[in-house]
Motif scaffolding. Structure first.
Motif, mmCIF file in Angstrom:
data_model
loop_
_atom_site.group_PDB
_atom_site.id
_atom_site.type_symbol
_atom_site.label_atom_id
_atom_site.label_comp_id
_atom_site.label_asym_id
_atom_site.label_seq_id
_atom_site.Cartn_x
_atom_site.Cartn_y
_atom_site.Cartn_z
ATOM 1 N N LEU A 238 -1.246 -4.939 -4.517
ATOM 2 C CA LEU A 238 -1.145 -5.550 -2.691
ATOM 3 C C LEU A 238 -0.109 -7.008 -2.485
ATOM 4 O O LEU A 238 -0.639 -7.425 -4.592
ATOM 5 N N ARG B 249 -11.690 -4.876 1.298
ATOM 6 C CA ARG B 249 -11.058 -2.772 1.825
ATOM 7 C C ARG B 249 -12.567 -2.514 2.855
ATOM 8 O O ARG B 249 -14.167 -2.394 2.311
ATOM 9 N N LEU C 267 -1.267 0.975 -7.707
ATOM 10 C CA LEU C 267 -0.139 0.227 -6.656
ATOM 11 C C LEU C 267 -0.538 -1.698 -6.834
ATOM 12 O O LEU C 267 -1.311 -1.967 -7.371
ATOM 13 N N TYR D 79 -6.266 -2.100 2.879
ATOM 14 C CA TYR D 79 -7.026 -3.561 1.963
ATOM 15 C C TYR D 79 -6.602 -4.378 3.013
ATOM 16 O O TYR D 79 -5.372 -4.313 3.249
ATOM 17 N N GLY E 141 1.274 -1.339 -0.183
ATOM 18 C CA GLY E 141 0.221 0.234 -0.010
ATOM 19 C C GLY E 141 0.529 1.060 -0.075
ATOM 20 O O GLY E 141 2.191 1.174 0.237
ATOM 21 N N VAL F 32 -4.030 2.138 1.274
ATOM 22 C CA VAL F 32 -4.183 2.332 0.578
ATOM 23 C C VAL F 32 -4.987 3.334 0.181
ATOM 24 O O VAL F 32 -5.580 3.928 0.602
ATOM 25 N N THR G 51 -9.765 4.976 -1.808
ATOM 26 C CA THR G 51 -8.839 5.388 -0.146
ATOM 27 C C THR G 51 -9.024 4.554 0.722
ATOM 28 O O THR G 51 -10.450 3.976 1.154
#
Length: 113
Positions: free
Chosen positions: A20, A38, A18, A93, A9, A109, A90
């Motif tokens: 993960l 999330r 991104l 996660y 993140g 994130v 946002t």
């Protein structure tokens, strides 16, 4: 003892990407469906994506076409590739084994300019 450690993140601008990662141990990874969830501030935790033992995937509507879940059974790792990130992505996660209700620390994130 089941252990799931999320990483990858960070802070990214809208439109960015991104990846993960979630390293699993303590169980036979290849035998389980794995999930990414999330939780945004003030909201309930939601299922983002899952991948079954055969590699079939399912996504929540808001991430379809932008996120990709994958797994590497040799590395006991599940991934979430996130592209075209939006402010609404946002959240913290979390990965998990399907059906398990104990959660790890997650990875944050943040999508912001």
């Amino acid at each position: 003892q089941v252990q799931l450690v999320e990483s990858g993140g960070g802070l990214v601008q809208p439109g960015g990407s991104l990846r993960l990662s979630c390293a699993a141990s303590g169980f036979t990874f290849s035998s389980y469906t794995m999930t990414w969830h999330r939780q945004a501030p003030g909201k309930e935790r939601e299922l983002v994506a899952l991948i079954n033992t055969g590699g079939s995937t399912t996504y929540t509507d808001s991430v379809k076409g932008r996120f990709t879940i994958s797994r590497d059974n040799a590395k006991n790792t599940v991934y979430l590739q996130m592209n075209s990130l939006k402010a609404d992505d946002t959240a913290m996660y979390y990965c998990n084994r399907f059906g398990r209700t104990i959660w790890g620390q997650g990875t944050q994130v943040t999508v912001s300019s």
